[in-house]
Design a protein around this motif. Structure first.
Motif, PDB file in Angstrom:
ATOM      1  N   GLY A 152       0.823  -1.206   0.000  1.00  0.00           N
ATOM      2  CA  GLY A 152       0.000   0.000   0.000  1.00  0.00           C
ATOM      3  C   GLY A 152       0.857   1.255   0.000  1.00  0.00           C
ATOM      4  N   GLY A 153       2.088   1.116  -0.453  1.00  0.00           N
ATOM      5  CA  GLY A 153       3.028   2.231  -0.411  1.00  0.00           C
ATOM      6  C   GLY A 153       2.751   3.338  -1.401  1.00  0.00           C
TER       7      GLY A 153
ATOM      8  N   ILE B   4      -1.349   7.292   2.725  1.00  0.00           N
ATOM      9  CA  ILE B   4      -0.470   7.150   3.882  1.00  0.00           C
ATOM     10  C   ILE B   4       0.881   6.611   3.462  1.00  0.00           C
ATOM     11  CG2 ILE B   4      -0.160   5.974   6.101  1.00  0.00           C
ATOM     12  CD1 ILE B   4      -3.284   5.942   6.266  1.00  0.00           C
ATOM     13  N   GLY B   5       0.876   5.653   2.549  1.00  0.00           N
ATOM     14  CA  GLY B   5       2.114   5.022   2.111  1.00  0.00           C
ATOM     15  C   GLY B   5       3.110   6.003   1.515  1.00  0.00           C
ATOM     16  N   LYS B   6       2.628   6.949   0.720  1.00  0.00           N
ATOM     17  CA  LYS B   6       3.525   7.922   0.104  1.00  0.00           C
ATOM     18  C   LYS B   6       4.199   8.799   1.150  1.00  0.00           C
ATOM     19  CE  LYS B   6       1.110   8.316  -4.359  1.00  0.00           C
ATOM     20  NZ  LYS B   6       0.283   9.202  -5.216  1.00  0.00           N
ATOM     21  N   GLU B   7       3.427   9.248   2.126  1.00  0.00           N
ATOM     22  CA  GLU B   7       3.989  10.088   3.191  1.00  0.00           C
ATOM     23  C   GLU B   7       4.945   9.281   4.069  1.00  0.00           C
ATOM     24  OE1 GLU B   7       4.626  13.623   5.231  1.00  0.00           O
ATOM     25  OE2 GLU B   7       3.583  13.268   3.334  1.00  0.00           O
ATOM     26  N   LEU B   8       4.567   8.046   4.331  1.00  0.00           N
ATOM     27  CA  LEU B   8       5.410   7.191   5.162  1.00  0.00           C
ATOM     28  C   LEU B   8       6.754   6.916   4.486  1.00  0.00           C
ATOM     29  CD1 LEU B   8       5.730   5.516   7.710  1.00  0.00           C
ATOM     30  CD2 LEU B   8       4.547   3.634   6.546  1.00  0.00           C
ATOM     31  N   GLN B   9       6.716   6.724   3.176  1.00  0.00           N
ATOM     32  CA  GLN B   9       7.976   6.535   2.425  1.00  0.00           C
ATOM     33  C   GLN B   9       8.932   7.696   2.663  1.00  0.00           C
ATOM     34  OE1 GLN B   9       8.307   5.008  -1.689  1.00  0.00           O
ATOM     35  NE2 GLN B   9       6.077   4.991  -1.654  1.00  0.00           N
TER      36      GLN B   9
ATOM     37  N   THR C 104       3.718  -3.395  -5.346  1.00  0.00           N
ATOM     38  CA  THR C 104       2.663  -2.731  -6.118  1.00  0.00           C
ATOM     39  C   THR C 104       2.271  -3.593  -7.304  1.00  0.00           C
ATOM     40  OG1 THR C 104       2.134  -0.779  -7.471  1.00  0.00           O
ATOM     41  CG2 THR C 104       4.450  -1.426  -7.341  1.00  0.00           C
ATOM     42  N   ARG C 105       1.075  -3.383  -7.802  1.00  0.00           N
ATOM     43  CA  ARG C 105       0.624  -4.123  -8.988  1.00  0.00           C
ATOM     44  C   ARG C 105       1.230  -3.565 -10.260  1.00  0.00           C
ATOM     45  NH1 ARG C 105      -5.696  -3.610  -7.709  1.00  0.00           N
ATOM     46  NH2 ARG C 105      -4.868  -1.592  -7.040  1.00  0.00           N
TER      47      ARG C 105
ATOM     48  N   VAL D 165      15.212  -7.410   3.738  1.00  0.00           N
ATOM     49  CA  VAL D 165      14.131  -6.722   4.453  1.00  0.00           C
ATOM     50  C   VAL D 165      14.154  -7.086   5.940  1.00  0.00           C
ATOM     51  CG1 VAL D 165      11.613  -6.669   4.764  1.00  0.00           C
ATOM     52  CG2 VAL D 165      12.595  -6.387   2.490  1.00  0.00           C
ATOM     53  N   THR D 166      14.065  -6.068   6.786  1.00  0.00           N
ATOM     54  CA  THR D 166      14.033  -6.285   8.231  1.00  0.00           C
ATOM     55  C   THR D 166      12.635  -6.106   8.824  1.00  0.00           C
ATOM     56  OG1 THR D 166      14.628  -3.958   8.634  1.00  0.00           O
ATOM     57  CG2 THR D 166      16.436  -5.557   8.509  1.00  0.00           C
ATOM     58  N   HIS D 167      11.807  -5.281   8.175  1.00  0.00           N
ATOM     59  CA  HIS D 167      10.463  -5.012   8.678  1.00  0.00           C
ATOM     60  C   HIS D 167       9.482  -4.947   7.506  1.00  0.00           C
ATOM     61  CE1 HIS D 167      13.175  -3.352  11.733  1.00  0.00           C
ATOM     62  NE2 HIS D 167      12.209  -3.524  12.610  1.00  0.00           N
ATOM     63  N   ILE D 168       8.257  -5.371   7.751  1.00  0.00           N
ATOM     64  CA  ILE D 168       7.171  -5.201   6.785  1.00  0.00           C
ATOM     65  C   ILE D 168       6.100  -4.326   7.422  1.00  0.00           C
ATOM     66  CG2 ILE D 168       5.285  -6.316   5.528  1.00  0.00           C
ATOM     67  CD1 ILE D 168       7.038  -8.747   5.150  1.00  0.00           C
ATOM     68  N   ILE D 169       5.687  -3.294   6.686  1.00  0.00           N
ATOM     69  CA  ILE D 169       4.546  -2.467   7.097  1.00  0.00           C
ATOM     70  C   ILE D 169       3.411  -2.734   6.110  1.00  0.00           C
ATOM     71  CG2 ILE D 169       3.661  -0.133   7.427  1.00  0.00           C
ATOM     72  CD1 ILE D 169       6.443   0.738   8.260  1.00  0.00           C
ATOM     73  N   HIS D 170       2.331  -3.299   6.617  1.00  0.00           N
ATOM     74  CA  HIS D 170       1.224  -3.747   5.769  1.00  0.00           C
ATOM     75  C   HIS D 170       0.079  -2.732   5.819  1.00  0.00           C
ATOM     76  CE1 HIS D 170      -1.471  -6.276   3.621  1.00  0.00           C
ATOM     77  NE2 HIS D 170      -2.137  -6.738   4.662  1.00  0.00           N
ATOM     78  N   LEU D 171       0.007  -1.906   4.772  1.00  0.00           N
ATOM     79  CA  LEU D 171      -1.029  -0.873   4.672  1.00  0.00           C
ATOM     80  C   LEU D 171      -2.094  -1.215   3.633  1.00  0.00           C
ATOM     81  CD1 LEU D 171       1.228   2.356   4.578  1.00  0.00           C
ATOM     82  CD2 LEU D 171       0.197   1.272   6.592  1.00  0.00           C
ATOM     83  N   ALA D 172      -1.848  -2.218   2.820  1.00  0.00           N
ATOM     84  CA  ALA D 172      -2.712  -2.489   1.675  1.00  0.00           C
ATOM     85  C   ALA D 172      -4.146  -2.799   2.103  1.00  0.00           C
ATOM     86  CB  ALA D 172      -2.143  -3.652   0.862  1.00  0.00           C
ATOM     87  N   GLY D 173      -5.086  -2.285   1.321  1.00  0.00           N
ATOM     88  CA  GLY D 173      -6.492  -2.554   1.561  1.00  0.00           C
ATOM     89  C   GLY D 173      -7.355  -1.579   0.781  1.00  0.00           C
ATOM     90  N   ALA D 174      -8.428  -2.075   0.201  1.00  0.00           N
ATOM     91  CA  ALA D 174      -9.343  -1.216  -0.551  1.00  0.00           C
ATOM     92  C   ALA D 174      -9.956  -0.170   0.381  1.00  0.00           C
ATOM     93  CB  ALA D 174     -10.443  -2.058  -1.189  1.00  0.00           C
ATOM     94  N   GLY D 175     -10.193   1.038  -0.136  1.00  0.00           N
ATOM     95  CA  GLY D 175     -10.705   2.143   0.671  1.00  0.00           C
ATOM     96  C   GLY D 175     -12.090   1.860   1.237  1.00  0.00           C
ATOM     97  N   ILE D 176     -12.215   1.971   2.551  1.00  0.00           N
ATOM     98  CA  ILE D 176     -13.475   1.651   3.228  1.00  0.00           C
ATOM     99  C   ILE D 176     -14.631   2.513   2.715  1.00  0.00           C
ATOM    100  CG2 ILE D 176     -14.685   1.721   5.452  1.00  0.00           C
ATOM    101  CD1 ILE D 176     -12.781  -0.580   5.310  1.00  0.00           C
ATOM    102  N   ALA D 177     -14.359   3.806   2.494  1.00  0.00           N
ATOM    103  CA  ALA D 177     -15.439   4.736   2.139  1.00  0.00           C
ATOM    104  C   ALA D 177     -15.405   5.153   0.669  1.00  0.00           C
ATOM    105  CB  ALA D 177     -15.369   5.972   3.029  1.00  0.00           C
TER     106      ALA D 177
END
Length: 295
Positions: free
Chosen positions: A8-9, A13-18, A32-33, A58-70
């Motif tokens: 979900g990068g 949120i993913g872009k800012e987190l990067q 990414t697809r 890779v030392t850590h995975i941050i899992h943000l992926a998911g279709a938008g709730i709203a």
């Protein structure tokens, strides 16, 4: 060397987190697809495929992926997508991490305050409270269950139950800043647990850097605001009038269907546990909105 893989990068949120993780001097890779950059790698959930090179070092995975709730009405197919995009993706990551015997230092997953259900009550929910039995809660329960399976591999798991994320571009504020939503919704007394995107991203960094920041945490600001008070502060900040009449519940239900109930209900969520590890940069809504719109 810290190397973080983010799903979900390419999202809000993913872009800012990067940016924040990269500025810390850590390496970031993205699943990414549609890979376009050197640090992006292909994954296809429906085909159960991930480019194995993405896991190198890779030392850590941050899992943000998911279709938008709203993002869309909750049809039967959309409900399946909301769950599968979170659960199947986590299951796929688990399979690859297990088969490739990757010794992660942490698996960090998004979740939502929807875990406590879309309900308005006097309860201030903490991480120890039981989930509700509605659809939004069931999404979060399955989401978290998929993340917690990494504990079977002796990998520390951190889960952030996230409130409404405030950011200038996209997200909830762009939808609230419209004639329909720049008014209190329903009776306006439902609470809106919220968090500034900077604080949210910093919490993910905290989970990477702090080995004690493990378990489940509410990612919400410590201040409580109702829908009515939130709307008034937003209107004052952007110098737009708030409609004097509340938006009737039936209009929202007609426009949004079942999804309307997550807007018409909401309780307070405690940030006490999270605050023991992290000092919020934006604990106050007025300050948060001023930073977003006026700086």
């Amino acid at each position: 060397m810290v190397k973080v893989l983010i799903t979900g990068g390419t999202g809000l949120i993913g872009k800012e987190l990067q940016k924040i993780i990269t500025n810390k001097g850590y390496e970031v890779v993205i699943l990414t697809r549609s890979p376009k950059r050197n640090n992006e790698f292909l994954w296809n959930i429906s085909e159960n495929h991930i480019d194995e090179e993405a896991f190198n070092g890779v030392t850590h995975i941050i899992h943000l992926a998911g279709a938008g709730i709203a993002d869309k009405r909750w049809t039967t197919d959309r409900k399946k997508e909301l769950i599968n995009s979170r659960v199947q993706s986590a299951n796929l990551l688990f399979k690859y991490v297990k088969n490739l015997q990757i010794s992660l230092k942490g698996f960090i997953s998004a979740s939502g305050i929807g875990y406590y259900g879309a309900k308005t009550s006097d309860i201030i929910f903490t991480e120890d409270d039981k989930p509700e039995n509605d659809f939004i809660s069931k999404i979060c329960q399955q989401w978290e269950k998929a993340a917690l399976q990494f504990k079977k591999l002796d990998i520390p798991v951190s889960i952030l139950r996230t409130g409404v994320v405030l950011t200038k571009t996209g997200g909830a504020l762009s939808k609230m800043n419209t004639p329909l939503f720049l008014s209190a919704l329903g009776n306006g007394q439902q609470f809106i647990p919220w968090i500034h995107i900077n604080d949210l991203c910093n919490l993910y960094v905290e989970a990477v850097e702090n080995t004690n920041f493990v378990g489940i945490f509410n990612a919400v600001a410590p201040e409580h605001q109702t829908n009515e008070s939130f709307t008034k502060i937003l209107g004052n900040t952007i110098s737009k009038p708030v409609l004097p009449l509340n938006a009737p519940s039936f209009i929202l239900k007609t426009a949004l269907g079942e999804m309307a109930y997550i807007l018409l209900n909401g309780s307070r969520v405690s940030a006490n546990k999270t605050s023991k590890f992290y000092t919020f940069n934006f604990p106050n809504l007025t300050v948060a909105l001023n930073q977003i719109y006026n700086e």
